[in-house]
Design a protein around this motif. Structure first.
Motif, mmCIF file in Angstrom:
data_model
loop_
_atom_site.group_PDB
_atom_site.id
_atom_site.type_symbol
_atom_site.label_atom_id
_atom_site.label_comp_id
_atom_site.label_asym_id
_atom_site.label_seq_id
_atom_site.Cartn_x
_atom_site.Cartn_y
_atom_site.Cartn_z
ATOM 1 N N PHE A 347 0.934 -0.926 -0.144
ATOM 2 C CA PHE A 347 0.039 -0.102 -0.120
ATOM 3 C C PHE A 347 0.935 1.109 -0.022
ATOM 4 O O PHE A 347 1.550 1.345 0.964
ATOM 5 C CB PHE A 347 -0.983 -0.063 1.213
ATOM 6 C CG PHE A 347 -1.734 1.215 1.230
ATOM 7 C CD1 PHE A 347 -2.953 1.370 0.562
ATOM 8 C CD2 PHE A 347 -1.196 2.511 2.407
ATOM 9 C CE1 PHE A 347 -3.665 2.614 0.629
ATOM 10 C CE2 PHE A 347 -2.074 3.286 2.318
ATOM 11 C CZ PHE A 347 -3.428 3.754 1.538
ATOM 12 N N LYS A 348 0.684 2.172 -0.862
ATOM 13 C CA LYS A 348 1.526 3.312 -1.162
ATOM 14 C C LYS A 348 0.745 4.598 -0.735
ATOM 15 O O LYS A 348 -0.477 4.732 -1.477
ATOM 16 C CB LYS A 348 1.994 3.378 -2.483
ATOM 17 C CG LYS A 348 3.224 2.336 -2.664
ATOM 18 C CD LYS A 348 3.817 2.734 -4.084
ATOM 19 C CE LYS A 348 5.197 1.725 -4.181
ATOM 20 N NZ LYS A 348 5.829 1.723 -5.505
ATOM 21 N N ASP A 368 7.700 3.195 6.165
ATOM 22 C CA ASP A 368 6.828 2.464 4.703
ATOM 23 C C ASP A 368 7.784 2.877 3.584
ATOM 24 O O ASP A 368 7.706 1.787 2.469
ATOM 25 C CB ASP A 368 5.751 3.241 4.566
ATOM 26 C CG ASP A 368 4.652 2.819 5.722
ATOM 27 O OD1 ASP A 368 5.005 1.749 6.383
ATOM 28 O OD2 ASP A 368 3.701 3.453 5.892
ATOM 29 N N ILE A 369 8.324 3.887 3.215
ATOM 30 C CA ILE A 369 9.161 4.182 1.938
ATOM 31 C C ILE A 369 10.376 3.113 1.843
ATOM 32 O O ILE A 369 10.485 2.532 0.846
ATOM 33 C CB ILE A 369 9.662 5.694 1.982
ATOM 34 C CG1 ILE A 369 8.652 6.807 1.752
ATOM 35 C CG2 ILE A 369 10.918 5.697 0.948
ATOM 36 C CD1 ILE A 369 9.193 8.089 2.051
ATOM 37 N N LEU A 375 11.183 -3.861 -1.534
ATOM 38 C CA LEU A 375 10.536 -4.736 -2.421
ATOM 39 C C LEU A 375 10.601 -4.423 -3.878
ATOM 40 O O LEU A 375 10.713 -5.287 -4.777
ATOM 41 C CB LEU A 375 9.056 -4.754 -2.056
ATOM 42 C CG LEU A 375 8.712 -5.169 -0.623
ATOM 43 C CD1 LEU A 375 7.093 -5.054 -0.491
ATOM 44 C CD2 LEU A 375 9.158 -6.626 -0.276
ATOM 45 N N ASP A 376 10.609 -3.036 -4.246
ATOM 46 C CA ASP A 376 10.520 -2.695 -5.563
ATOM 47 C C ASP A 376 11.975 -2.923 -6.361
ATOM 48 O O ASP A 376 12.172 -3.341 -7.449
ATOM 49 C CB ASP A 376 10.256 -1.175 -5.509
ATOM 50 C CG ASP A 376 8.832 -0.740 -5.407
ATOM 51 O OD1 ASP A 376 8.107 -1.846 -5.481
ATOM 52 O OD2 ASP A 376 8.537 0.322 -5.042
ATOM 53 N N GLN A 399 -1.939 -4.862 -4.955
ATOM 54 C CA GLN A 399 -2.063 -3.608 -4.193
ATOM 55 C C GLN A 399 -3.226 -3.440 -3.395
ATOM 56 O O GLN A 399 -4.353 -3.940 -3.590
ATOM 57 C CB GLN A 399 -2.196 -2.197 -5.099
ATOM 58 C CG GLN A 399 -2.231 -0.970 -4.246
ATOM 59 C CD GLN A 399 -2.004 0.340 -5.334
ATOM 60 O OE1 GLN A 399 -1.897 0.457 -6.412
ATOM 61 N NE2 GLN A 399 -2.140 1.475 -4.908
ATOM 62 N N LEU A 400 -3.042 -3.443 -1.928
ATOM 63 C CA LEU A 400 -4.201 -3.173 -0.937
ATOM 64 C C LEU A 400 -4.410 -1.868 -0.939
ATOM 65 O O LEU A 400 -4.261 -0.836 -1.047
ATOM 66 C CB LEU A 400 -3.312 -3.786 0.387
ATOM 67 C CG LEU A 400 -2.531 -5.210 0.234
ATOM 68 C CD1 LEU A 400 -1.793 -5.395 1.740
ATOM 69 C CD2 LEU A 400 -3.903 -6.452 0.059
ATOM 70 N N SER A 401 -5.775 -2.059 -0.159
ATOM 71 C CA SER A 401 -6.358 -0.495 0.486
ATOM 72 C C SER A 401 -5.687 -0.688 1.945
ATOM 73 O O SER A 401 -5.325 -1.458 2.438
ATOM 74 C CB SER A 401 -7.861 -0.770 0.530
ATOM 75 O OG SER A 401 -8.160 -2.088 1.411
#
Length: 460
Positions: A347-348, A368-369, A375-376, A399-401
């Motif tokens: 989730f971004k 989070d970043i 991962l990216d 992609q999650l909410s």
């Protein structure tokens, strides 16, 4: 000369969201088995039949080793068992402690409990006083209330004539306070009994058991919101791993499947890859390795193995695809590879709101970043390597909410939502699951992988 096809499975960390890749793997097992059954009846294809190397971080380590643990020369668990494992035990590993839940639990039973206790005690006291008035001791003295109550409690506890015959050497003063003159004068059966058991009525014991549970809940609630302690106790996870993995070692994987489990050694401040590809870690217990890889800081305490302490491998290698691929290249230098990399969702958050923020506001988004960037980066590196040597690479990372992003939300509603999310991924053509399954079926046919289903005791 026929190509040597080798398949690699990699599973990210992500706490309870590990149920998503578990669901996808269950579908892969089911559909490959159905396809092979067209030519070979009674086959039972498992992930350990399909993949030569399986890597997994944190929750991914549960799946990686759960899929490769042996029983009677076959995989002990199928992927559906692991889906059910998350559904059944997730709330035990990640219990939710809420003040409202605790208040409701306590108030629901407290009123009746206290009322029953008071009524019962009033009746017992009245009955005992009547009996005391007509009783005298061996010396003709009036027996004190405390002595009489103690005697009655002892009779209830031991229920034996022998105990009734034993006498305590007591001194009774004018205020009827009972004292025991010597410790050796106390009967052995009293010494061995817990003090609370000697004086508690049946209802009192029920009350104590209930409030003990309540106090344990309070302790869990305190830990969950105590910034100085890990949020969860490791006891439940340890017990579940002991029950399911027992004392199986990394070197014991079924079909000699290679396993790679990242963890971080905080004693030496370095990343560690537990693997059976080399002798260094092959004698480590699977359950210890899982716990070392899944001990996420702030959630669980570090796992001690020998003299070293380990925390969640996700702090440096949450996506272990690249390391699994490079190890596979060393082990099978002439092979062609199929790499399946399963994420647990990401989730971004838009970050413009932090453009003028300071240290405090940036703490969580910065974590989070860094997490998503790792991962990216691994995904981008693997794509480059795959293009370089013709590897078939598939990355499934949905992609999650925001509401699905928690790694420890194990509510029934969230469990159902994550399973439904897994079903959506399976049906989504963008993830190319049909293509993955076709390649795995092709491998089974070329290498004559047709394991038969083991009969249960009832079928034999």
């Amino acid at each position: 000369m026929e190509e040597d096809i080798r398949c690699i499975l990699s599973i990210d960390g992500g706490g309870f969201r590990g149920i998503i890749p578990a669901k996808i793997l269950s579908e892969i097992e089911r559909r490959v088995t159905e396809e092979i059954k067209k030519d070979h009846k009674n086959v039972d294809i498992r992930c350990a039949d399909l993949f030569d190397i399986i890597s997994g971080t944190s929750t991914g380590s549960i799946l990686a080793l759960g899929l490769s643990i042996p029983k009677d020369n076959r995989p002990k668990f199928d992927a559906q068992y692991l889906v059910d494992f998350y559904k059944t035990h997730g709330h035990e590993v990640f219990p939710e402690y809420s003040a409202i839940m605790f208040a409701n639990m306590l108030l629901a039973k407290s009123k009746k409990l206290l009322q029953d206790y008071a009524e019962n005690e009033a009746e017992e006291v009245e009955e005992r006083i009547k009996k005391i008035e007509s009783k005298t001791n061996n010396e003709g003295k009036k027996v004190g209330i405390l002595e009489r109550l103690f005697s009655i409690s002892m009779k209830k506890k031991n229920k034996s004539n022998e105990t009734e015959k034993k006498k305590l050497d007591v001194t009774i003063n004018k205020t009827e306070v009972v004292t025991i003159s010597k410790a050796e004068d106390v009967p052995d059966d009293i010494k061995k009994s817990k003090a609370e058991d000697l004086i508690m009525s049946k209802d009192e014991k029920k009350g104590e058991e209930y409030f003990t549970k309540a106090l344990m809940y309070i302790k869990g609630y305190e830990n969950a919101y105590n910034p100085w302690k890990p949020k969860y106790e490791p006891d439940v996870l340890e017990k579940l791993l002991q029950e399911n993995f027992q004392d199986i070692k990394l070197k014991d994987t079924v079909n000699n499947v290679g396993v790679i489990i990242p963890s971080f050694n905080i004693t030496n401040s370095e990343g560690t890859f537990f693997t059976n590809l080399y002798a260094q870690y092959e004698d480590y217990l699977m359950r210890d390795v899982i716990q070392a890889s899944a001990s996420a800081p702030t959630y669980f305490p570090a796992k001690q193995i020998g003299t070293k302490y380990f925390i969640d491998g996700g702090v440096f290698q949450n996506n272990p695809t690249v390391i699994a691929y490079l190890e596979a290249k060393k082990k099978f230098p002439n092979a062609k590879f199929v790499v399946v990399s399963l994420g647990t969702g990401y989730f971004k958050t838009p970050l413009e709101m932090y453009k003028d923020s300071g240290v405090v506001q940036w703490v969580k988004p910065l974590i989070d970043i860094l997490f998503n960037a790792e991962l990216d980066n691994d995904d981008a590196t693997m794509k480059f390597l795959a293009e370089f040597d013709g590897t078939s690479y598939y990355r499934i990372q949905p992609q999650l909410s925001m509401e699905d992003y928690s790694i420890s939300n194990t509510s029934t509603k969230e469990t159902d939502r994550l399973i439904a999310f897994g079903d959506e991924i399976i049906k989504n053509p963008n993830y190319k699951l049909d293509e993955i399954i076709n390649l795995l079926v092709e491998k089974c046919r070329k290498k004559m992988i047709f394991p038969t289903k083991t009969k249960s005791k009832a079928e034999k």
